[in-house]
Write an enzyme that holds these catalytic residues in place. Structure first.
Site, short mmCIF file in Angstrom:
data_model
loop_
_atom_site.label_atom_id
_atom_site.label_comp_id
_atom_site.label_asym_id
_atom_site.label_seq_id
_atom_site.Cartn_x
_atom_site.Cartn_y
_atom_site.Cartn_z
N ASN A 9 2.61 -6.42 0.19
CA ASN A 9 3.44 -5.68 -0.76
C ASN A 9 4.33 -4.76 0.07
O ASN A 9 3.87 -3.76 0.60
CB ASN A 9 2.53 -4.87 -1.71
CG ASN A 9 3.33 -3.92 -2.59
OD1 ASN A 9 4.56 -4.00 -2.67
ND2 ASN A 9 2.63 -3.01 -3.27
N LYS A 11 6.64 -2.88 -0.89
CA LYS A 11 7.08 -1.67 -1.62
C LYS A 11 8.60 -1.50 -1.44
O LYS A 11 9.29 -2.51 -1.32
CB LYS A 11 6.27 -0.45 -1.16
CG LYS A 11 4.76 -0.75 -1.21
CD LYS A 11 3.88 0.45 -1.12
CE LYS A 11 2.42 0.00 -1.24
NZ LYS A 11 1.47 1.09 -1.23
N HIS A 96 0.64 -1.90 -10.44
CA HIS A 96 0.30 -1.23 -9.18
C HIS A 96 0.17 0.28 -9.48
O HIS A 96 0.91 0.81 -10.30
CB HIS A 96 1.41 -1.48 -8.15
CG HIS A 96 1.02 -1.00 -6.79
ND1 HIS A 96 1.08 0.34 -6.44
CD2 HIS A 96 0.52 -1.65 -5.71
CE1 HIS A 96 0.65 0.47 -5.19
NE2 HIS A 96 0.29 -0.71 -4.73
N GLU A 98 1.22 2.80 -8.05
CA GLU A 98 2.46 3.56 -7.94
C GLU A 98 3.31 3.41 -9.20
O GLU A 98 4.03 4.32 -9.59
CB GLU A 98 3.22 3.13 -6.67
CG GLU A 98 2.54 3.69 -5.42
CD GLU A 98 2.61 2.81 -4.19
OE1 GLU A 98 3.50 1.95 -4.10
OE2 GLU A 98 1.76 3.00 -3.29
N GLU A 167 -7.48 -1.77 -6.06
CA GLU A 167 -6.91 -0.86 -5.05
C GLU A 167 -7.28 0.57 -5.41
O GLU A 167 -6.63 1.18 -6.28
CB GLU A 167 -5.39 -0.99 -5.03
CG GLU A 167 -4.88 -2.36 -4.68
CD GLU A 167 -3.44 -2.30 -4.18
OE1 GLU A 167 -3.23 -2.59 -3.00
OE2 GLU A 167 -2.54 -1.94 -4.95
N GLY A 173 -2.41 3.89 1.45
CA GLY A 173 -1.55 4.61 2.38
C GLY A 173 -2.20 5.82 3.04
O GLY A 173 -1.53 6.64 3.65
N SER A 212 -5.15 0.49 2.49
CA SER A 212 -5.30 0.70 3.94
C SER A 212 -6.05 -0.42 4.66
O SER A 212 -6.80 -0.15 5.60
CB SER A 212 -5.98 2.05 4.23
OG SER A 212 -5.18 3.11 3.77
#
Ligand code: 13P
Length: 249
Positions: A9, A11, A96, A98, A167, A173, A212
């Site tokens: 991904n 992003k 996701h 985010e 996730e 991250g 991560s």
């Protein structure tokens, strides 16, 4: 056992030149030692570029990072599933964290996105995961169940044509990952929830771990019974790391 799957991904990263450079390098690095399916979800504007970079018979499949729940019309800025299918997108990420957190996407709309994607022939990758506060409060399983129930309760969703991704938000991250044992428990829990709706789909569905994942952590995560591969953020932009993660799947 389903074939393992690793999806990068990207992003909101990349450029025309970076897209060609990275994809060329990944493509030439995929050898017989890599047995998994390999996907990359690039920003919308680089999807066509990605396809023109890789070979027609490439082992890399290309996807998008979100999709509109609507078919067409006055939805400024949105991109429909039919549009993505027309440019040969294979995957699309849905929900996701985010998107959930920064763009306020809610489960009801996310299920509509899954349906729109499946109607157009795309494979949705439905993401779930608990926040750090949920994790610390011991609410991981309840959060996952809440996020997934709208999807499982909708009989129009084809559970055999979907990928799930767990996730943990606190692992994205941050350099932190769930331990293989913690992740396995959540993956098993997700599979059991699917099994209650559709036994066949529970066997077939791939449940990816994300947060991560690095070459060092990939092997022990992917060795878990219910972890069928990874959804990779940062390390997917590092060709060597990404190929090494693919090799471990
Ligand atoms: P990182 O691998 O950078 O933690 O990102 C994970 C992720 O969000 C993939 O969708």
């Amino acid at each position: 056992m389903p074939q393992p799957l690793v999806i990068g991904n990207w992003k909101m990263n990349g450029s025309l030149s970076l897209t060609s450079d990275i994809l060329r390098a990944i493509e030439s690095g995929i050898d017989d030692k890599i047995k998994c399916e390999v996907g990359v979800c690039v920003p919308y504007v680089y999807i066509a570029q990605a396809h023109s970079t890789i070979a027609c018979d490439s082992r890399i499949t290309v996807g998008a990072q979100t999709v509109s729940e609507y078919k067409s019309g006055a939805y400024t800025g949105e991109v429909s599933a039919d549009m993505l299918a027309e440019i040969n997108c294979h995957w699309v990420l849905v929900g996701h964290s985010e998107r959930r957190v920064l763009f306020n996407e809610k489960d009801t709309a996310l299920v509509l996105k899954v349906l729109a994607a499946q109607r157009a022939g795309l494979v949705p990758v439905y993401c779930v995961g608990e926040t750090e506060a949920d994790y610390k409060a011991g609410n991981t399983f309840q959060t996952i169940e809440n996020q997934i129930s709208a999807l499982l309760d909708n009989k129009a969703v084809d559970l055999k044509q979907i990928v799930l991704a767990y996730e943990p938000v606190w692992a994205i991250g941050t350099g932190l990952t769930a331990t293989p044992d913690e992740a396995q428990k959540v993956h098993d829990f997700i599979r059991q929830l699917i099994k209650k709706q559709n036994k066949e789909a529970a066997i077939k569905v791939r449940i990816l771990y994300g947060g991560s994942v690095k070459p060092d952590s990939a092997e022990s995560l992917f060795a878990q019974k219910d972890i069928d591969g990874g959804l990779i953020g940062g390390a997917s932009l590092d060709v060597e790391a990404f190929l090494s993660i693919c090799q471990k799947a």
